[in-house]
Design an enzyme around this catalytic site. Structure first.
Site, PDB file in Angstrom:
ATOM      1  N   LYS A 122      -3.745 -11.813  -1.117  1.00 11.55           N
ATOM      2  CA  LYS A 122      -3.114 -11.376  -2.367  1.00 11.55           C
ATOM      3  C   LYS A 122      -1.844 -10.643  -1.981  1.00 11.55           C
ATOM      4  O   LYS A 122      -1.722 -10.126  -0.874  1.00 11.55           O
ATOM      5  CB  LYS A 122      -4.041 -10.425  -3.123  1.00 11.55           C
ATOM      6  N   HIS A 128       1.885  -5.825  -3.164  1.00 10.94           N
ATOM      7  CA  HIS A 128       2.838  -5.650  -4.260  1.00 10.94           C
ATOM      8  C   HIS A 128       3.293  -4.202  -4.399  1.00 10.94           C
ATOM      9  O   HIS A 128       2.816  -3.316  -3.689  1.00 10.94           O
ATOM     10  CB  HIS A 128       2.274  -6.196  -5.568  1.00 10.94           C
ATOM     11  N   HIS A 166       0.949  -1.281  -4.285  1.00 13.92           N
ATOM     12  CA  HIS A 166       0.377  -0.822  -3.017  1.00 13.92           C
ATOM     13  C   HIS A 166       1.283   0.154  -2.300  1.00 13.92           C
ATOM     14  O   HIS A 166       0.861   0.844  -1.385  1.00 13.92           O
ATOM     15  CB  HIS A 166       0.124  -2.004  -2.082  1.00 13.92           C
TER      16      HIS A 166
HETATM   17  N1  ARG Z   1      -8.307  -2.944  -1.480  1.00 14.59           N
HETATM   18  C1  ARG Z   1      -8.396  -2.034  -2.586  1.00 14.59           C
HETATM   19  C2  ARG Z   1      -7.331  -2.370  -3.636  1.00 14.59           C
HETATM   20  O1  ARG Z   1      -6.319  -2.964  -3.344  1.00 14.59           O
HETATM   21  C3  ARG Z   1      -8.214  -0.604  -2.163  1.00 14.59           C
HETATM   22  C4  ARG Z   1      -9.223  -0.078  -1.187  1.00 14.59           C
HETATM   23  C5  ARG Z   1      -9.416   1.379  -1.328  1.00 14.59           C
HETATM   24  N2  ARG Z   1     -10.280   1.977  -0.376  1.00 14.59           N
HETATM   25  C6  ARG Z   1     -11.603   2.064  -0.463  1.00 14.59           C
HETATM   26  N3  ARG Z   1     -12.250   2.637   0.517  1.00 14.59           N
HETATM   27  N4  ARG Z   1     -12.255   1.655  -1.526  1.00 14.59           N
HETATM   28  O2  ARG Z   1      -7.533  -2.002  -4.775  1.00 14.59           O
END
Ligand code: ARG
Length: 575
Positions: A130, A133, A136
């Site tokens: 993905k 973006h 992030h």
């Molecule tokens: N990959 C997730 C996102 O883009 C964020 C991860 C956050 N960290 C965690 N330990 N849940 O929304």
């Protein structure tokens, strides 16, 4: 460095009955304006016990302090209203701060607060296949600054990128790839192609709902280690990582670990077993949940009825693994406020599991970023790529720099440092919890409270020093006899005081997980330096005077450089 507030507390201690030195220290305030001195002690609380009006208490205290010990450290001590106002001897404070900066250079502001303590900062964590973006960027930039702050304070700091490299979406991606994808296209533009496939999946699934079941089935296979699915998934992951890496390189960010969600796939049974053992797991329509109604939260789904695990299960597994593997004192999660409930849920669950370190897990959340151009939605494919934003910032900056026509060499490199710095700075300018709209005009304004403005001020200080022949790059120390009285004018002194507060501000920014505290402080320093620069002639015919002013200028240069570095920015020497 001499703690002047502590000196004020010391002077007051013994003069006030019923208050310890520590309590006195806590009462001391920073006055709102310079006429009220450098520190103020309010006497209102004493009125009751001393049975006197606060104004009278302040007056008597000021008089009794005026004489003795104070003399060498205070210019004067006055009472005003119910306050005792302390004016530090300007030359004393100035000499102390500026010599400390010369002594410590890039280490100015460091402390040993974190000695022997371990902190994990988890940040960035984009999702494989993905786009990386603009949303992030917040976690990436805020997380990196928090990491740098803690590292500077002496903590043993570990950066983890908890990649979103697992979950049902990979079932969808694989199904879509098999139906509509081609290897060549993925190799050419991995994320754009995979994103396209993902979007197509959702469009098609509306017409053909059975696709969803198929995707679930495929993900199940992936979880069970089926080689074909594993291979595809691995390939998506590698291709995506290459793209992420490009962005991290532009931002000059690295990680100590990329253990993402998939890393925990074999650690999930243990979590469910532990939950069962503690009697926390309940069956619900074939699935397994933890009921959190007692704490006013919706139930946490731990295992679906087809046996597959979820995002939250992986977070619980990750936390337990990290505690066992790193034995952290604190584990910080820099993740959007949209996930508040998710974190509240699983923090509660690990607490219920009996882990007393649950209290050491901190969700550092932040608000949304939107583009002036409009909102984003991954599912619909409406995304603004971070890489494009950074490239555009660099291009636009280069245009501005060429137009200004001050810089003659290294234009490309400087444009990169300023353009990317501008985006970083903007991110860190407001309280993180605030939502904000990304605006090109604001980001790249060289005169506003922006990254380019602070960098420009730093370059200005460098240029003054260069003109005077100071070789700061070689670490030339400006020491020896300097007559500080040349830099005790109002503009110079207010500037020096900001430099003095720099170490304290770093501590505060870290403690609050709020890099904007530091961002604002270096904007203040830049503004104060520009005022000094305009009010006074730094390069003077009088050698003694120039020497003192250069010492202050070099202090500003160093502190701005240290501050920008902590935010994750470069400090170009000309622009
Ligand atoms: N990959 C997730 C996102 O883009 C964020 C991860 C956050 N960290 C965690 N330990 N849940 O929304």
């Amino acid at each position: 460095m001499i703690d002047f507030k502590e000196k004020v507390a010391g002077a007051l201690a013994g003069k006030i009955e019923g208050l310890s030195r520590e309590e006195i220290g806590q009462l001391i305030e920073l006055p709102p304006s310079p006429e009220m001195g450098d520190f103020a002690f309010p006497c209102f609380r004493l009125a009751k016990t001393m049975r006197k009006a606060p104004g009278l208490i302040a007056k008597e205290l000021a008089e009794s302090l005026g004489g003795e010990e104070g003399q060498s450290l205070f210019e004067r001590i006055e009472s005003k209203g119910g306050y005792v106002n302390f004016f530090i001897l300007r030359t004393a404070l100035t000499a102390e701060v500026l010599s400390q900066i010369q002594e410590q250079k890039e280490g100015f502001g460091r402390s040993r607060e974190g000695e022997g303590k371990k902190i994990i900062v988890e940040f960035s964590s984009p999702n494989i296949a993905k786009p990386f973006h603009i949303g992030h960027i917040r976690s990436t930039v805020i997380g990196n600054a928090i990491y740098k702050l803690y590292d500077f304070l002496g903590y043993d700091t570990i950066r983890i990128n908890h990649l979103g490299d697992y979950g049902t979406q990979f079932g969808k991606m694989i199904v879509a790839y098999r139906r509509w994808g081609s290897r060549e296209e993925v190799e050419k533009a991995p994320i754009k192609t995979l994103l396209g496939l993902y979007v197509k999946f959702h469009e098609e699934a509306e017409k053909e709902p059975s696709l969803e079941d198929e995707a679930r089935e495929v993900f199940k296979k992936l979880e069970e280690g089926s080689p074909e699915e594993q291979k595809l998934w691995q390939w998506f992951r590698e291709e995506s990582l290459k793209e992420f890496q490009r962005v991290y390189e532009m931002l000059d960010i690295s990680f100590d670990s990329y253990a993402g969600e998939s890393f925990y796939s074999d650690k999930m049974d243990r979590v469910t077993d532990m939950l069962k053992e503690k009697g926390l797991l309940q069956a619900s329509q074939g699935a397994e949940i933890v009921d959190l109604s007692q704490w006013g939260m919706s139930p946490a789904l731990i295992r679906k009825k087809d046996g597959s695990t979820l995002y939250i299960t992986r977070d619980i597994a990750a936390a337990i693994y990290r505690k066992e593997h790193y034995d952290f004192d604190k584990c910080i999660y820099v993740v959007a406020a949209q996930q508040n409930l998710h974190f509240q849920q699983w923090f509660k669950i690990i607490e219920l599991m009996g882990f007393d370190w649950a209290k050491d897990c901190v969700h550092v959340n932040f608000g949304l970023v939107s583009m002036e151009e409009g909102t984003m939605s991954t599912r619909k494919g409406k995304v603004i790529f971070l890489e494009d934003v950074l490239n555009r910032a660099v291009e636009k900056t280069e245009e501005i720099i060429r137009e200004k026509n001050v810089v003659k060499e290294n234009i490309e490199e400087i444009s990169k440092q300023v353009g990317i710095g501008a985006v970083i700075f903007q991110e860190l300018s407001n309280n993180r919890i605030k939502d904000y709209v990304f605006s090109w005009d604001k980001v790249l304004n060289f005169e506003g409270e922006t990254g380019p403005y602070v960098q420009y001020t730093h370059a200005r200080a460098c240029s003054v020093l260069k003109k005077a022949g100071v070789d700061y790059a070689a670490g030339q120390k400006l020491s020896g006899e300097v007559d500080m009285s040349y830099i005790t004018g109002e503009a110079a002194y207010q500037l020096t005081k900001l430099l003095y507060r720099f170490p304290e501000v770093i501590g505060e920014a870290a403690a609050k997980y709020e890099p904007s505290v530091l961002t604002r402080h270096i904007v203040d320093i830049a503004q104060a330096f520009n005022k000094f620069y305009h009010d006074e002639q730094i390069l003077s015919e009088r050698a003694e005077e120039q020497k003192a002013k250069l010492l202050l200028t070099d202090g500003v240069r160093q502190v701005l450089k240290n501050g920008l570095g902590l935010l994750g920015m470069k400090a170009p020497e000309s622009m």
